[in-house]
Design a protein around this motif. Structure first.
Motif, short mmCIF file in Angstrom:
data_model
loop_
_atom_site.label_atom_id
_atom_site.label_comp_id
_atom_site.label_asym_id
_atom_site.label_seq_id
_atom_site.Cartn_x
_atom_site.Cartn_y
_atom_site.Cartn_z
N GLN A 100 49.15 54.38 49.66
CA GLN A 100 50.14 55.25 49.01
C GLN A 100 49.64 55.71 47.65
OE1 GLN A 100 52.64 56.57 50.38
NE2 GLN A 100 53.17 55.28 52.12
N SER A 101 48.97 54.83 46.92
CA SER A 101 48.43 55.20 45.60
C SER A 101 47.33 56.25 45.75
CB SER A 101 47.88 53.95 44.89
OG SER A 101 48.91 53.03 44.63
N GLN A 102 46.52 56.10 46.80
CA GLN A 102 45.47 57.09 47.05
C GLN A 102 46.07 58.46 47.35
OE1 GLN A 102 42.72 55.94 50.14
NE2 GLN A 102 41.70 57.92 50.17
N LEU A 103 47.16 58.48 48.10
CA LEU A 103 47.84 59.74 48.41
C LEU A 103 48.44 60.35 47.14
CD1 LEU A 103 48.80 61.88 50.34
CD2 LEU A 103 50.71 60.39 50.99
N THR A 104 49.02 59.51 46.29
CA THR A 104 49.57 59.99 45.02
C THR A 104 48.49 60.65 44.18
OG1 THR A 104 51.27 58.25 45.01
CG2 THR A 104 50.75 59.29 42.90
N SER A 105 47.32 60.03 44.10
CA SER A 105 46.22 60.58 43.32
C SER A 105 45.72 61.89 43.92
CB SER A 105 45.08 59.56 43.24
OG SER A 105 45.48 58.39 42.58
N ALA A 106 45.64 61.95 45.25
CA ALA A 106 45.17 63.17 45.91
C ALA A 106 46.13 64.32 45.66
CB ALA A 106 45.01 62.91 47.41
N LEU A 107 47.42 64.05 45.71
CA LEU A 107 48.41 65.08 45.43
C LEU A 107 48.34 65.55 43.99
CD1 LEU A 107 51.50 63.71 47.40
CD2 LEU A 107 50.30 65.86 47.83
N SER A 108 48.10 64.63 43.08
CA SER A 108 47.97 64.99 41.66
C SER A 108 46.80 65.94 41.46
CB SER A 108 47.79 63.74 40.81
OG SER A 108 48.93 62.91 40.85
N ALA A 184 51.48 53.14 35.81
CA ALA A 184 51.70 54.35 35.01
C ALA A 184 50.51 55.30 35.15
CB ALA A 184 51.93 53.99 33.55
N ALA A 185 49.30 54.73 35.15
CA ALA A 185 48.11 55.57 35.26
C ALA A 185 48.01 56.22 36.63
CB ALA A 185 46.86 54.72 35.00
N ILE A 186 48.43 55.49 37.68
CA ILE A 186 48.38 56.05 39.03
C ILE A 186 49.37 57.17 39.19
CG2 ILE A 186 48.84 55.50 41.46
CD1 ILE A 186 47.75 52.72 40.92
N SER A 187 50.57 57.00 38.62
CA SER A 187 51.64 57.97 38.81
C SER A 187 51.47 59.22 37.96
CB SER A 187 53.00 57.32 38.49
OG SER A 187 53.21 56.20 39.33
N LYS A 188 50.70 59.14 36.90
CA LYS A 188 50.56 60.26 35.98
C LYS A 188 49.43 61.18 36.42
CE LYS A 188 49.77 61.34 31.09
NZ LYS A 188 49.47 60.78 29.75
N PRO A 189 49.70 62.47 36.63
CA PRO A 189 48.63 63.39 37.01
C PRO A 189 47.57 63.45 35.92
CG PRO A 189 50.79 64.39 37.32
CD PRO A 189 51.00 63.13 36.54
N PRO A 190 46.31 63.55 36.31
CA PRO A 190 45.26 63.64 35.30
C PRO A 190 45.37 64.91 34.48
CG PRO A 190 44.39 64.14 37.47
CD PRO A 190 45.79 63.64 37.67
N SER A 191 45.08 64.81 33.22
CA SER A 191 45.13 65.99 32.36
C SER A 191 43.79 66.70 32.43
CB SER A 191 45.43 65.58 30.91
OG SER A 191 44.45 64.69 30.43
#
Length: 214
Positions: A100-108, A184-191
């Protein structure tokens, strides 16, 4: 004989109540309900992804790496059987959370890429999907927090005396919980800054040494 059986049942009821049996049942049902809501929100997100990918592909087909990353991450999530028993297996729970975390990062990463395509951002279908996705992410966070609290209450109950004796008697064990490390780092989209890097400043050159006087 009937009166004896009723008396025995009453005594057993008082014993189980005093030893936390009812509390174990209540907290166990609360964790099941909270887990069902977590799965419901994750499934809602997974259902939005095909249309999101298709819409982005219509404007940014060249972003195949990012689009493929989202598709593969969604497929990996779908390959995990998220049964109610999963919460009783820490290794399976960790695998589920990692997917799920991997999917969150991919979506970000996908949403960051869309910043390069003004026409895509102005597309009404994309805007609707993005709003639904953002709302779902918020609901996921709420559902996860409720599950974390429910599991903490349940685990505390079956570890505390005297309900721990009742838990051992009936085979109740602690449940796996979400790890909050780096959440928090996983959920936050990269800037990402799309501005060009500043031009390098030319180095000052030293004046040549003066010729010696004759």
């Amino acid at each position: 004989m009937g009166k004896f059986a009723l008396a025995l049942a009453a005594v057993a009821g008082l014993f189980l109540s005093g030893c936390g049996y009812n509390t174990i049942q209540t907290t166990d049902e609360q964790t099941k309900a909270a887990w069902s809501e977590v799965l419901n929100q994750y499934q809602r997100r997974a259902d939005l992804i095909p249309n999101l990918v298709k819409t982005v592909q219509g404007y940014a087909a060249q972003e195949q790496t990012v689009l493929l990353g989202v598709t593969e991450a969604r497929a990996k999530v779908g390959s995990i059987q998220a049964t109610p028993e999963l919460v009783n297996d820490p290794a399976a729970m960790a695998k589920f959370q990692a997917a799920q975390s991997q999917l969150t990062s991919a979506l970000s990463r996908l949403l960051v890429v869309t910043e390069n395509y003004p026409q895509l951002k102005s597309d009404q279908n994309f805007r609707d999907l993005q709003a639904q996705l953002e709302g779902t992410e918020n609901r996921i966070t709420v559902a996860r927090n409720r599950y974390i609290q429910a599991v903490q209450a349940y685990n505390l109950t079956i570890r505390s005396f005297p309900s721990n004796l009742t838990a051992m008697m009936f085979g109740y064990k602690t449940k796996a919980n979400f790890a909050v490390e780096n959440e928090a780092a996983i959920s936050k989209p990269p800037s990402v800054d799309f501005a060009p890097p500043p031009a390098a400043q030319p180095q000052a050159t030293q004046p040549p040494p003066a010729a010696p006087a004759h």
